[in-house]
Design a protein around this motif. Structure first.
Motif, short mmCIF file in Angstrom:
data_model
loop_
_atom_site.label_atom_id
_atom_site.label_comp_id
_atom_site.label_asym_id
_atom_site.label_seq_id
_atom_site.Cartn_x
_atom_site.Cartn_y
_atom_site.Cartn_z
N TYR A 11 0.87 -1.18 0.00
CA TYR A 11 0.00 0.00 0.00
C TYR A 11 0.90 1.22 0.00
CZ TYR A 11 -4.10 -2.83 0.99
OH TYR A 11 -5.10 -3.73 0.91
N SER A 12 0.32 2.35 -0.41
CA SER A 12 1.15 3.55 -0.41
C SER A 12 1.62 3.78 1.02
CB SER A 12 0.34 4.74 -0.89
OG SER A 12 -0.81 4.89 -0.10
N ARG A 45 -8.35 -10.71 2.57
CA ARG A 45 -9.04 -10.00 1.49
C ARG A 45 -8.54 -10.47 0.13
NH1 ARG A 45 -9.48 -3.73 3.54
NH2 ARG A 45 -11.29 -4.00 4.87
N ASN A 48 -10.18 -13.72 -0.63
CA ASN A 48 -11.58 -13.47 -0.99
C ASN A 48 -11.72 -12.69 -2.28
OD1 ASN A 48 -13.55 -14.54 0.95
ND2 ASN A 48 -12.30 -13.42 2.41
N ILE A 50 -11.21 -9.68 -2.75
CA ILE A 50 -11.69 -8.32 -2.54
C ILE A 50 -10.63 -7.35 -3.02
CG2 ILE A 50 -12.25 -6.64 -0.74
CD1 ILE A 50 -13.50 -9.00 0.82
N PRO A 53 -3.34 -9.10 -5.16
CA PRO A 53 -1.95 -8.91 -4.73
C PRO A 53 -1.14 -8.20 -5.82
CG PRO A 53 -2.30 -11.15 -5.47
CD PRO A 53 -3.63 -10.47 -5.53
N ASP A 54 -0.03 -7.58 -5.39
CA ASP A 54 0.84 -6.95 -6.38
C ASP A 54 1.60 -8.01 -7.16
OD1 ASP A 54 0.00 -4.48 -5.55
OD2 ASP A 54 1.55 -4.30 -4.02
N ARG A 67 -12.82 -15.69 -10.18
CA ARG A 67 -14.17 -15.30 -9.74
C ARG A 67 -15.09 -16.50 -9.53
NH1 ARG A 67 -15.86 -10.99 -7.07
NH2 ARG A 67 -13.91 -9.88 -7.04
N THR A 70 -15.60 -17.76 -5.91
CA THR A 70 -16.20 -17.01 -4.80
C THR A 70 -17.41 -17.74 -4.22
OG1 THR A 70 -17.50 -15.73 -6.36
CG2 THR A 70 -15.47 -14.73 -5.59
N GLU A 71 -18.09 -18.51 -5.08
CA GLU A 71 -19.29 -19.20 -4.60
C GLU A 71 -18.95 -20.37 -3.69
OE1 GLU A 71 -21.67 -20.14 -8.01
OE2 GLU A 71 -22.03 -18.02 -8.46
N TYR A 75 -17.23 -16.05 3.82
CA TYR A 75 -16.34 -15.09 4.50
C TYR A 75 -17.11 -14.29 5.53
CZ TYR A 75 -13.50 -10.83 4.97
OH TYR A 75 -12.79 -9.76 5.44
N PRO A 77 -16.28 -11.19 7.81
CA PRO A 77 -15.25 -10.20 8.12
C PRO A 77 -15.22 -9.85 9.60
CG PRO A 77 -16.99 -9.22 6.79
CD PRO A 77 -17.39 -10.60 7.07
N GLU A 79 -15.19 -6.86 10.86
CA GLU A 79 -16.21 -5.83 11.09
C GLU A 79 -17.51 -6.37 10.54
OE1 GLU A 79 -15.73 -2.75 12.37
OE2 GLU A 79 -13.67 -2.14 11.95
N GLY A 81 -21.41 -6.70 9.54
CA GLY A 81 -22.36 -5.70 9.06
C GLY A 81 -23.40 -6.29 8.15
N LEU A 82 -24.64 -5.84 8.33
CA LEU A 82 -25.75 -6.19 7.45
C LEU A 82 -26.51 -4.90 7.20
CD1 LEU A 82 -26.88 -9.41 9.32
CD2 LEU A 82 -25.78 -9.38 7.10
N SER B 208 -22.04 0.36 7.41
CA SER B 208 -22.52 -0.87 8.04
C SER B 208 -21.57 -2.05 7.77
CB SER B 208 -23.92 -1.21 7.55
OG SER B 208 -23.85 -1.69 6.23
N ARG B 209 -20.55 -1.81 6.94
CA ARG B 209 -19.52 -2.82 6.65
C ARG B 209 -20.02 -4.00 5.83
NH1 ARG B 209 -16.86 0.98 8.70
NH2 ARG B 209 -15.39 0.69 10.41
N ILE B 210 -21.29 -3.93 5.37
CA ILE B 210 -21.77 -5.08 4.61
C ILE B 210 -21.07 -5.16 3.27
CG2 ILE B 210 -23.69 -3.90 3.48
CD1 ILE B 210 -25.24 -6.53 3.88
N ILE B 215 -18.75 -7.66 -1.67
CA ILE B 215 -17.72 -7.73 -2.71
C ILE B 215 -16.83 -8.96 -2.55
CG2 ILE B 215 -17.68 -5.28 -3.29
CD1 ILE B 215 -15.20 -5.02 -1.63
N SER B 216 -17.14 -9.81 -1.57
CA SER B 216 -16.51 -11.13 -1.62
C SER B 216 -17.35 -12.04 -2.52
CB SER B 216 -16.35 -11.73 -0.22
OG SER B 216 -17.60 -12.14 0.29
N TYR B 439 -4.13 2.95 -8.13
CA TYR B 439 -3.91 1.56 -7.70
C TYR B 439 -4.27 0.62 -8.84
CZ TYR B 439 -3.43 2.44 -2.68
OH TYR B 439 -3.00 2.82 -1.46
N LYS B 440 -3.46 -0.41 -8.96
CA LYS B 440 -3.85 -1.36 -10.01
C LYS B 440 -4.85 -2.35 -9.44
CE LYS B 440 -0.23 -4.73 -9.64
NZ LYS B 440 0.50 -5.66 -10.42
#
Lengths: 301, 441
Positions: A11-12, A45, A48, A50, A53-54, A67, A70-71, A75, A77, A79, A81-82, B208-210, B215-216, B439-440
């Motif tokens: 990351y930067s 990530r 997953n 998301i 990698p570089d 892709r 993914t099914e 995952y 996370p 944090e 959230g719904l 909400s972090r969903i 995106i997974s 970012y790539k």
């Protein structure tokens, strides 16, 4: 199941992962351990998809990760959230359909899970109306509904009360018995020690240690034992088959930490002590993951 | 692809099912129609609504008595009372005003006395009456026949005609004004309303972090596009319902009003006042007036205008909502959006401000043409110009540029979005956004 090969993520400003390689065997429980900011979430990530990698690559059952996989991955996370305003039942069906389930199948399975976790009465409630524990259970259902072959859980027990944590732990172990491979990630290194078959330790973007828990622990055994006894203090001579590392005594209770000498074992130590004192406790001191981590980090430094 | 449909479905249904959507859908047409109904009512009955005023006139010059014309709200009563006693008693006698006209020879000024401040319209009415009477008296003194003069002074109206391939046709400038302004206003308003909805949706998912769970399963781009399309369809649905409800309401209301007005014989009055408002005196008889209005509505190329409107609404919305989505992804809550919102909304506000004053009066000036080409301003600027007639090549170029602009902004926005939605608790600067963009994959 998953082969992680030479992953680098920059990351930067800082490097999240430098040349990390791991193997996660089919059907095992794998622990990804390390302090906060070590790079665990970055790695998860990437698995997953998301983020990408570089450099480096990941193989899923021998195929390059893409892709279509993914099914087959679930995952949860760190944090959680719904959607706050959406009804919980609809929400779980929606998330399952995004993972490729049909509506009917998603409905059937979510009914099953809601009954199993005893939250069926909440089907039509929105997330806002639910207690934190309920939300966590719902999130768990959303993670496992599509029966993923690989389950990735980031800090799975944070936020659960002890009763629910135990409940979820048992559900996870049952899924594992039914064939799912599980990757745990946590910074509380001792919390999943008992659950994991294999672990990897990550620190400051580097993998510093990995392997089977049993093997790692064995390699960190140092012939250190703890021996407690009652009564008056015994005098231990130079001829003992061990060296006393630590000696804490109270009035009538004594606790020794001792390290056996080269070529001697616990039996020799006991044999020496038994005529002298009445032993109330004797056990090998095996380093905890935390200690192993600290030792490994120190050794590198 | 299938997953985008799922996302669109959720975004659409979750909004349409909300109470606020229903409220807005029914409230806006009712308010709109209600507003017009009140305006119409005032136009018809406005004079009756004012309180009646009685003016006592003491005419010492003898030149005005008996010549005042009563209006619905102002009644003139002549009195031969002494000025001083009238001044003392006119309020007690039930008059609101006392108009004192001194003898012409005295050179004193005409006075209007009252307890309260008179309104400007009352003063105007009285002044007009006085001037009219004085004027006709002077004309008579000069030996000019007022009937001949009225004939000579008859106002000339210009009939604006456009030369088209099909021959001449009525230019219908005022209709063009109304159509252009209304459609530009709708686009301006809806870009804001629905663009903000997209932004809020993105912030909600991020907070909400969903978003991490979603995106997974799908690509960030799919999520962004699904949201934009879903919200856009909510907008189109709302438009459709507004149109249907407005038409239904105005048909019901219109027929009710028409029957009422014809009963009381007020149609004539309304049409005359409408004609006056239009500043054109070409409406002579009520029947002709009605048909003129119908004719001007029929003169609009309905399909062409509506197609253009839908095109500019749709692509203007897509262009702006992509930017709104990127803004939403860069912040942690709505209050932080300010620093990004100003440059995003500035072109819209600027164009709309210009639209009302400049573009609508100079639809073919080079500034108007340029504004209707630039994708960020063209949805509003072009809709103002379209009712006045736009060369086909300009329209085609503007549309092409808008589509290209939409593709470009969506591409840029998506690159910022995919990074932004995963950056929690970080206050993004423009520099940061540029870095995310680089970012790539």
């Amino acid at each position: 199941m998953i082969s992680i090969r030479h992953i680098v993520k920059q990351y930067s400003g800082y490097r999240a992962l430098s040349d990390v390689s791991l193997e996660v065997e089919q059907g095992t429980v794998f622990g990804l351990l390390g302090p906060n900011g070590a790079g665990k979430t970055s790695l998860i990530r990437i698995i997953n998809q998301i983020t990408a990698p570089d450099s480096g690559e990941i193989l899923f059952n021998g195929e390059p990760l893409s892709r279509i996989h993914t099914e087959r991955i679930g995952y949860m996370p760190e944090e959680r959230g719904l959607y706050k305003k959406m009804e919980i039942g609809e929400q779980i069906i929606y998330l399952a359909r995004l993972k490729g389930l049909s509506r009917a199948e998603a409905l059937k399975r979510s009914k099953y899970w809601f009954e199993k976790l005893e939250i069926q009465a909440w089907w039509n409630k929105s997330i806002e109306e639910l207690s934190k524990g309920m939300q966590q259970k719902a999130q768990f259902v959303a993670t496992v509904l599509h029966q993923p072959e690989l389950l990735i859980l980031d800090e799975p027990f944070s936020g659960f009360d002890p009763v629910n944590a135990e409940l979820i732990k048992n559900e996870i172990l049952e899924l594992n018995r039914n064939g799912a491979t599980i990757i745990f990630s946590t910074h509380r290194m001792d919390s999943v020690e008992e659950l994991c078959d294999s672990i990897a330790l990550i620190n400051l973007s580097h993998k510093i240690l990995d392997g089977k828990v049993k093997d790692i622990k064995n390699s960190f055994r140092s012939g250190t034992y703890r021996l407690d006894y009652e009564g008056s203090k015994a005098s231990i001579g130079d001829d003992a088959p061990f060296a006393v590392v630590n000696d804490t005594s109270s009035e009538s209770h004594h606790s020794l930490t001792l390290r056996t000498q080269e070529g001697k074992g616990p039996n020799d130590a006991l044999r020496y002590m038994l005529p002298l004192v009445s032993v109330s406790r004797f056990e090998e001191i095996i380093p905890t993951m935390n200690e192993i981590f600290i030792r490994t980090v120190n050794k590198q430094a | 692809m299938n997953k985008i449909l799922l996302i669109i479905q959720r975004e659409y249904l979750s909004r349409v099912k909300k109470k606020s959507f229903l409220v807005l859908t029914f409230l806006v047409p009712v308010l709109f129609i209600g507003m017009f109904a009140i305006l119409g009512y005032l136009a018809v009955k406005g004079d009756d609504l004012g309180d009646d005023k009685k003016v006592q006139v003491i005419d010492m010059s003898g030149e005005f008595a008996g010549k005042f014309v009563n209006s619905p709200t102002i009644t003139y009563v002549y009195s031969t009372d002494n000025y001083d006693s009238a001044k003392a008693h006119f309020i007690d006698n039930g008059y609101n005003f006392l108009l004192h006209i001194p003898p012409a020879s005295s050179g004193a000024e005409i006075e209007l006395l009252s307890e309260k401040k008179p309104s400007a319209t009352t003063i105007d009415a009285v002044e007009n009456n006085l001037s009219r009477i004085a004027e006709s008296r002077r004309l008579k003194l000069a030996g000019i026949d007022t009937a001949v003069l009225a004939q000579a002074q008859k106002r000339i109206t210009v009939k604006a005609k456009q030369i088209t391939a099909a021959g001449e046709k009525d230019a219908q400038t005022y209709t063009a004004y109304a159509i252009g302004f209304l459609s530009a206003f709708l686009i301006y308003m809806c870009l804001f309303i629905y663009g903000t909805q997209v932004m809020r949706g993105v912030i909600e998912e991020k907070v909400s972090r969903i978003v991490e769970v979603i995106i997974s399963s799908v690509k960030p781009f799919q999520l962004m596009l699904g949201k934009i399309i879903g919200v856009g369809m909510v907008g189109l649905t709302q438009f459709l319902l507004w149109i249907v409800i407005s038409v239904a309401l105005s048909m019901v209301g219109g027929s009710m009003m028409a029957s009422k007005m014809s009963q009381s014989g007020q149609v004539q009055q309304v049409q005359q006042s409408m004609a006056a408002a239009k500043g054109a005196n070409n409406v002579k008889t009520p029947d002709k007036g009605m048909s003129a209005i119908m004719e001007s509505i029929e003169s609009i190329p309905v399909v062409y205008t509506i197609s253009c409107f839908l095109f500019y609404f749709l692509f203007g919305y897509l262009l702006y909502s992509a930017i709104f989505a990127a803004v939403g992804s860069a912040v942690d809550n709505e209050t932080e959006t300010q620093q990004f919102m100003i440059p995003v909304t500035l072109p819209l506000i600027f164009t709309f401000a210009l639209a009302q004053s400049f573009i609508i009066n100079n639809p073919d000036s080079s500034l108007s043409v340029w504004l209707s080409m630039i994708p960020f301003t063209s949805p509003i600027a072009m809709m103002i110009r379209i009712p006045f007639g736009v060369p086909a090549w300009q329209l085609a170029l503007s549309m092409l540029l808008l589509v290209l602009g939409f593709v470009f902004t969506t591409w840029v926005a998506a690159r910022i979005y995919r990074v932004g939605i995963l950056m929690y608790g970080k206050k993004a600067s423009y520099k940061e956004l540029a870095r995310w963009f680089m970012y790539k994959e």
